[in-house]
Design a protein around this motif. Structure first.
Motif, PDB file in Angstrom:
ATOM      1  N   UNK A 130      -1.956  -1.013  -8.302  1.00  0.00           N
ATOM      2  CA  UNK A 130      -0.553  -0.777  -7.987  1.00  0.00           C
ATOM      3  C   UNK A 130      -0.395  -0.561  -6.481  1.00  0.00           C
ATOM      4  N   UNK A 131       0.688  -1.097  -5.937  1.00  0.00           N
ATOM      5  CA  UNK A 131       1.023  -0.881  -4.530  1.00  0.00           C
ATOM      6  C   UNK A 131       2.446  -0.323  -4.455  1.00  0.00           C
ATOM      7  N   UNK A 132       2.707   0.455  -3.408  1.00  0.00           N
ATOM      8  CA  UNK A 132       4.037   1.021  -3.226  1.00  0.00           C
ATOM      9  C   UNK A 132       4.224   1.379  -1.763  1.00  0.00           C
ATOM     10  N   UNK A 133       5.474   1.572  -1.384  1.00  0.00           N
ATOM     11  CA  UNK A 133       5.743   1.938  -0.004  1.00  0.00           C
ATOM     12  C   UNK A 133       7.217   2.165   0.230  1.00  0.00           C
ATOM     13  N   UNK A 134       7.552   2.430   1.484  1.00  0.00           N
ATOM     14  CA  UNK A 134       8.941   2.649   1.844  1.00  0.00           C
ATOM     15  C   UNK A 134       9.099   2.764   3.338  1.00  0.00           C
ATOM     16  N   UNK A 135      10.342   2.644   3.776  1.00  0.00           N
ATOM     17  CA  UNK A 135      10.613   2.742   5.202  1.00  0.00           C
ATOM     18  C   UNK A 135      12.049   2.391   5.522  1.00  0.00           C
ATOM     19  N   UNK A 136      12.248   1.868   6.735  1.00  0.00           N
ATOM     20  CA  UNK A 136      13.576   1.484   7.202  1.00  0.00           C
ATOM     21  C   UNK A 136      13.612  -0.013   7.485  1.00  0.00           C
ATOM     22  N   UNK A 137      14.793  -0.590   7.317  1.00  0.00           N
ATOM     23  CA  UNK A 137      15.006  -2.020   7.543  1.00  0.00           C
ATOM     24  C   UNK A 137      16.224  -2.198   8.455  1.00  0.00           C
TER      25      UNK A 137
END
Length: 171
Positions: A130-137
């Motif tokens: 499993x992969x996951x992530x987050x941030x700003x665009x």
């Protein structure tokens, strides 16, 4: 339960009246920390470059694939790490803050082919997880630039996580 939630999210996105359907392509750079719990906390930094392609299902949801390859290897504390390849597929959710700035999150599955070696230690990890992530665009016309954190791989004592920078162009 996870499958039911995934189907519900996809159904809601497809049923949305405001579609921003479209294909996008781009490039990704990751600065990853590779760790293996069996080597006493040694962290090996490896960079990757690759291509990203996706399809925006709605203004808030896209499906995305990526193919990355390692562009360097790290030697530290007598250990060496390199990434041969990473192949992954993600759902990309977006939460607009205004017309140009959004928060994003990813959830997916990827296959990592990495080598870690050192004194009396040699592992070639080529499995999926499993992969996951987050941030700003940031969006300017057809161009999106994303910056954030990603856990690309966490399985069998090996983790690959770090900073991501992705730029895409929508067609």
């Amino acid at each position: 339960m996870k499958k039911l939630i995934s189907v519900a999210v996809l159904s809601a996105a497809v049923a949305s009246p405001a579609f921003a359907e479209g294909l996008y392509l781009g490039a990704a750079y990751n600065s990853l920390a590779i760790t293996d719990s069996r080597i006493n906390g040694v962290e090996l930094d490896v960079d990757t470059l690759g291509v990203v392609g996706g399809y925006e299902l709605s203004p808030n949801l896209a499906i995305e694939g990526r193919l990355l390859t390692g562009v360097d290897e790290e030697n530290s504390g007598g250990f060496r790490a390199e990434i041969d390849s990473y192949l992954g597929a993600n759902l990309l959710g977006k939460l607009p803050l205004n017309n140009q700035l959004s928060l994003y999150g990813t959830l997916g599955y990827g296959f990592l082919d990495a080598n870690i070696s050192g004194p009396g230690f040699n592992v070639n990890d080529d499995d999926g997880g499993v992969s996951y992530g987050g941030g700003v665009m940031y969006t300017a016309g057809n161009v999106n630039i994303r910056a954030g954190y990603e856990m690309l791989y966490d399985r069998d004592n090996v983790e690959a996580e770090g900073l991501n920078l992705t730029a895409t162009f929508a067609f």
